[in-house]
Write an enzyme that holds these catalytic residues in place. Structure first.
Site, PDB file in Angstrom:
ATOM      1  N   TYR A  82     -17.211   2.744  36.622  1.00  0.00           N
ATOM      2  CA  TYR A  82     -16.406   3.400  35.587  1.00  0.00           C
ATOM      3  C   TYR A  82     -16.648   2.692  34.263  1.00  0.00           C
ATOM      4  O   TYR A  82     -16.765   1.464  34.213  1.00  0.00           O
ATOM      5  CB  TYR A  82     -14.927   3.321  35.933  1.00  0.00           C
ATOM      6  CG  TYR A  82     -14.521   4.094  37.168  1.00  0.00           C
ATOM      7  CD1 TYR A  82     -14.720   5.471  37.257  1.00  0.00           C
ATOM      8  CD2 TYR A  82     -13.903   3.451  38.241  1.00  0.00           C
ATOM      9  CE1 TYR A  82     -14.321   6.180  38.382  1.00  0.00           C
ATOM     10  CE2 TYR A  82     -13.500   4.155  39.368  1.00  0.00           C
ATOM     11  CZ  TYR A  82     -13.716   5.525  39.430  1.00  0.00           C
ATOM     12  OH  TYR A  82     -13.313   6.223  40.548  1.00  0.00           O
TER      13      TYR A  82
ATOM     14  N   HIS B  53     -20.397  15.777  45.623  1.00  0.00           N
ATOM     15  CA  HIS B  53     -19.616  14.713  44.992  1.00  0.00           C
ATOM     16  C   HIS B  53     -18.166  15.161  44.798  1.00  0.00           C
ATOM     17  O   HIS B  53     -17.907  16.344  44.560  1.00  0.00           O
ATOM     18  CB  HIS B  53     -20.241  14.369  43.630  1.00  0.00           C
ATOM     19  CG  HIS B  53     -19.749  13.081  43.059  1.00  0.00           C
ATOM     20  ND1 HIS B  53     -18.578  12.980  42.343  1.00  0.00           N
ATOM     21  CD2 HIS B  53     -20.270  11.818  43.103  1.00  0.00           C
ATOM     22  CE1 HIS B  53     -18.403  11.728  41.968  1.00  0.00           C
ATOM     23  NE2 HIS B  53     -19.410  10.999  42.420  1.00  0.00           N
TER      24      HIS B  53
ATOM     25  N   ASP C 168     -22.635   4.702  39.183  1.00  0.00           N
ATOM     26  CA  ASP C 168     -22.508   3.478  38.391  1.00  0.00           C
ATOM     27  C   ASP C 168     -21.035   3.245  38.111  1.00  0.00           C
ATOM     28  O   ASP C 168     -20.204   4.113  38.360  1.00  0.00           O
ATOM     29  CB  ASP C 168     -23.359   3.524  37.113  1.00  0.00           C
ATOM     30  CG  ASP C 168     -22.876   4.541  36.088  1.00  0.00           C
ATOM     31  OD1 ASP C 168     -22.155   5.487  36.478  1.00  0.00           O
ATOM     32  OD2 ASP C 168     -23.213   4.405  34.901  1.00  0.00           O
TER      33      ASP C 168
ATOM     34  N   PHE D 148     -15.701   3.897  43.081  1.00  0.00           N
ATOM     35  CA  PHE D 148     -14.528   4.791  43.112  1.00  0.00           C
ATOM     36  C   PHE D 148     -13.202   4.067  42.932  1.00  0.00           C
ATOM     37  O   PHE D 148     -12.178   4.708  42.704  1.00  0.00           O
ATOM     38  CB  PHE D 148     -14.489   5.637  44.393  1.00  0.00           C
ATOM     39  CG  PHE D 148     -15.616   6.616  44.512  1.00  0.00           C
ATOM     40  CD1 PHE D 148     -15.651   7.743  43.711  1.00  0.00           C
ATOM     41  CD2 PHE D 148     -16.656   6.395  45.410  1.00  0.00           C
ATOM     42  CE1 PHE D 148     -16.704   8.656  43.806  1.00  0.00           C
ATOM     43  CE2 PHE D 148     -17.709   7.294  45.510  1.00  0.00           C
ATOM     44  CZ  PHE D 148     -17.733   8.436  44.707  1.00  0.00           C
TER      45      PHE D 148
END
Length: 237
Positions: free
Chosen positions: A66, A186, A64, A77
């Protein structure tokens, strides 16, 4: 909310008429009217605006947006140029440097990637300020699943980069043999050393694209400050 108008619309418009999306729309509208929500409403669909379906070569799936002020702008990202680079993106840059020799830039603005055909899609497209995953389970997952299914149906080669368990859960929708699926932990500081570092997704992506006659990605994100300084020099400032 800036609506989708490019070739994604034909694939995603049916979703707008489904009961889950009408509930999602009401929820998101109320959230924006009563709370601080990210990204800005006009940036929610930026991943689709910047990377038309017909141009997608690579898909990077995030979780989701930031949730701190000024960070999110609709691409997973990525942050706006003036914002500090978040820890996960720092690790992405480290792996990119090790993999392809790219220098680590002074910003986390990844629009260059999106404009080259990298769909940078979070599975949830909005979030309440300072509350990670606060809009999870409200309907966005069904909407972005529809986008992933549309990508899976494409008969050209596409690379799907799945970092972390939430992204890898989408693999069940990816059964088209034309595509390449790359999986790794991740890039967050909590898991990057468990196999993200050394996974070389960027070189693997470019090798696959080149093998199929597709122009590879220029992964280098340029320094913002250097560009500004060079412009000032050219202008005689």
């Amino acid at each position: 909310m800036a609506m989708i108008t490019n070739d994604w619309l034909a694939e995603l418009e049916p979703e707008f008429h489904k009961p889950y999306y009408k509930e999602l729309y009401r929820f998101v509208l109320k959230e924006y009217n009563t709370s601080q929500v990210f990204p800005p409403a006009d940036d929610i669909f930026n991943a689709f605006h910047l990377t038309p379906l017909s141009q997608v070569k690579v898909v990077i799936i995030g979780q989701d947006p930031y949730h701190n002020v000024g960070q999110a702008h609709g691409l997973c990202f990525s942050v706006k140029p003036e914002v500090d680079i978040p820890p996960s993106l720092v690790n992405i840059y480290k792996e990119l440097q090790d993999d392809l020799g790219c220098y680590i830039p002074d910003n986390g603005y990844l629009v260059k990637w999106a404009k080259q055909g990298i769909l940078m899609l979070n599975t949830v497209l909005t979030v309440r300020a300072h509350m990670a995953n606060s809009h999870r389970g409200k309907g966005w997952e069904e909407f972005t699943d529809a986008a992933i299914r549309a990508l899976n149906r494409q008969d050209r080669p596409i690379v799907f980069i799945l970092w972390g368990r939430p992204a890898q859960m989408k693999e069940r929708m990816l059964d088209n043999p034309n595509h390449l699926i790359l999986k790794a932990p991740h890039p967050s500081p909590l898991s990057a050393y468990n196999g993200f570092f050394g996974s070389k997704p960027f070189s693997q992506t470019n090798r696959f694209l080149e093998e199929h006659g597709v122009t590879p990605i220029d992964w280098q994100i340029e320094n913002v400050n250097s560009a500004e300084e060079n412009q000032a020099t050219r202008s005689g400032i």
